[in-house]
Design a protein around this motif. Structure first.
Motif, mmCIF file in Angstrom:
data_model
loop_
_atom_site.group_PDB
_atom_site.id
_atom_site.type_symbol
_atom_site.label_atom_id
_atom_site.label_comp_id
_atom_site.label_asym_id
_atom_site.label_seq_id
_atom_site.Cartn_x
_atom_site.Cartn_y
_atom_site.Cartn_z
ATOM 1 N N GLU A 102 96.540 -29.457 97.457
ATOM 2 C CA GLU A 102 95.111 -29.271 97.664
ATOM 3 C C GLU A 102 94.505 -28.567 96.457
ATOM 4 O O GLU A 102 95.069 -27.588 95.965
ATOM 5 C CB GLU A 102 94.864 -28.422 98.908
ATOM 6 C CG GLU A 102 95.343 -29.075 100.189
ATOM 7 C CD GLU A 102 95.230 -28.146 101.369
ATOM 8 O OE1 GLU A 102 94.115 -28.014 101.898
ATOM 9 O OE2 GLU A 102 96.251 -27.540 101.741
ATOM 10 N N ASP A 131 90.330 -27.871 94.904
ATOM 11 C CA ASP A 131 88.887 -28.072 94.828
ATOM 12 C C ASP A 131 88.364 -29.001 95.932
ATOM 13 O O ASP A 131 87.543 -29.883 95.685
ATOM 14 C CB ASP A 131 88.530 -28.606 93.441
ATOM 15 C CG ASP A 131 87.052 -28.468 93.116
ATOM 16 O OD1 ASP A 131 86.409 -27.556 93.677
ATOM 17 O OD2 ASP A 131 86.537 -29.276 92.319
ATOM 18 N N GLY A 132 88.878 -28.827 97.135
ATOM 19 C CA GLY A 132 88.430 -29.640 98.261
ATOM 20 C C GLY A 132 89.046 -31.034 98.322
ATOM 21 O O GLY A 132 88.703 -31.820 99.190
ATOM 22 N N ASN A 133 89.957 -31.321 97.410
ATOM 23 C CA ASN A 133 90.626 -32.627 97.369
ATOM 24 C C ASN A 133 92.096 -32.477 97.749
ATOM 25 O O ASN A 133 92.669 -31.398 97.622
ATOM 26 C CB ASN A 133 90.545 -33.218 95.948
ATOM 27 C CG ASN A 133 89.125 -33.406 95.500
ATOM 28 O OD1 ASN A 133 88.325 -34.013 96.184
ATOM 29 N ND2 ASN A 133 88.796 -32.880 94.332
#
Length: 71
Positions: A60, A62-64
């Protein structure tokens, strides 16, 4: 965003995985985001750029997410 990364070998290193899916531009960028504690592997912060990732691991950043899959 969720990316799937299919392994060509037994494992891929964390820095290489971030670069392979385009979450960072270069190995240097990967080094800094990992050292700064911005990357998690299987829910835990990982600070080793050379951390080996195997099928089933989840990265995971940066939100990805990156899902590591077997060939």
């Amino acid at each position: 965003m969720e990316e799937k990364l299919v392994l060509r070998e037994e494992f891929i290193k964390l820095g290489q995985a971030l670069k392979a899916v385009g979450f960072v531009e270069s190995g240097v960028d990967a080094k800094f985001v990992i050292q700064d504690g911005l990357v998690k592997v299987n829910g835990s912060i990982e600070t080793q750029r050379g951390k080996k990732l195997y099928a089933g691991d989840i990265v995971e950043f940066d939100g990805n997410r990156i899902l590591i899959e077997e060939n």
